[in-house]
Structures are given as C-alpha cells and as structure tokens.
Design a protein around this motif. Structure first.
Motif: not given
Length: 218
Positions: A39-62
C-alpha cells in the motif's frame, strides 16, 4: 519503505506540467514464497507548469498587477498525488535470498492541480473562494506497474534494505471544476489520459515477526 524519485509527465499531463519531483512511502508484506503486497502513497511536486492558468490576469507584457498597483509576486506550481494498492512477486537471484527482480502492478486514486502561490497577497482573483477557478483540479482512477531491483534480506541481517524501481502510472482522470476563469470554459467531466513514468530509489525499514526460540531442559 520511504523513497525519492523523478517523474516526467506524458500524454495529456505533459500539457500541464513539466518535470516533477516525487517523494513517497509504503507499507508492504513479502511472503516466504516471495509474493509481494503493498500500500503506497506518492506526492509529486515541481515548478514547471506548461498551462498558463493566469493568462486572463496578465498585461500585454506578461505581468500581473496587484491591488497595490505593483507587479505581483505570483507563481504556479505543479502538485500531484496518488495512493495505490499493489500485488506482485519477487524473483530472487539466489534460491533462499530476498534480493532480486521485483515485478508488481497496482490500482488506486490519483489527483493533480496547479497551485497558485501569491506571495504578495495582492491579487484577490486567486485568493479564497476564487481560487477553484484557476487550479484545474483533476482526479480519477490510476493503474500502475513497477519493475526493478529489490533487496529485503532477513531483518536481523546486516546491510541496507533498498529498492530501485521504474514505475509507470496511467491516470484515467477528468476535470472537477465547473468553470475556468482564464479560458471561460468548463473541464467538468472531460476525459483525460495522464501518463506519468517515474524512477524511484528508496530504503526499507523492516519489521520482522519471529517464532520464540526453543528451550532445552536437561
């Protein structure tokens, strides 16, 4: 067992995350005939997110501007976890040994999301009750296969008990959020195939059960 590993998202998952670290733990049982249960449990974590879920909040400069009229310190992080039950067998290198090739398969539950981290606490759109519109929470069934080197000699013996495993996870998942603010669409109920190959190295902390020693009377 406790372990650390690396994970490379593939299939639908690679569109959301890049490289992930992996930490985990398991409880397992190895029978005298080398049948293996875990019986195993795993937790994965990282800083690379390819999908920009905040795109609607960004200015023209990002950039994203907070309520204080400054650029906000806001980041996206990948988070994934799964719990599985597995069954397999150890094929030892020697007739009476407990070191050899371990092969097993499992099934369980997997979930992942984008963690939005606003260090400046100045962007109310991603705080509290608004956050589910951005985190892309996803979950579903996962199947799993493992193969690798496994060493679990007698608990009273000398030496390190360890495992080096290649693991492949197939997630049959779907989105759980009814609305995504950045895309103005819903992923609720949309089927996904999340493929996650992993390599992990760990150590075993053996718990042995022994029969009492025999007593001789003269």
């Amino acid at each position: 067992g406790i372990h650390y590993g690396t994970s490379i998202p593939m299939a639908d998952l690679k569109d959301r995350f890049g490289y992930l670290n992996n930490i985990g733990a398991k409880t397992e049982f190895l029978s005298r005939k080398n049948w293996y249960y875990r019986l195993s449990a795993n937790y994965h974590f990282g800083t690379q997110v390819n999908e920009d879920v905040l795109s609607n909040l960004r200015t023209s400069t990002g950039n994203i501007i907070g309520n204080d009229k400054r650029f906000a310190d806001i980041f996206m992080r990948g988070r994934l976890w799964h719990v599985t039950f597995g069954f397999g067998k150890l094929f030892p290198f020697t007739a009476r040994g407990k070191t050899g090739i371990l092969v097993n398969a499992g099934v369980g539950f997997i979930s992942h999301k984008v963690r939005v981290q606003d260090d400046s606490q100045s962007v109310p759109q991603v705080l509290d009750f608004n956050l589910p519109g951005y985190d892309r929470l996803t979950a579903g069934l996962v199947t799993q296969q493992q193969i690798g080197i496994y060493s679990n000699e007698a608990a009273r013996g000398v030496g390190v008990k360890y495992y080096l495993l290649m693991e492949l996870n197939q997630g049959f998942t779907e989105g759980l959020r009814t609305f995504n603010y950045s895309t103005n669409t819903s992923e609720k109920g949309q089927r996904r195939f999340d493929l996650l190959p992993c390599f992990k190295a760990g150590i075993l902390l053996p718990i042995g059960v022994y029969e009492p020693g025999k007593e001789y009377f003269y």
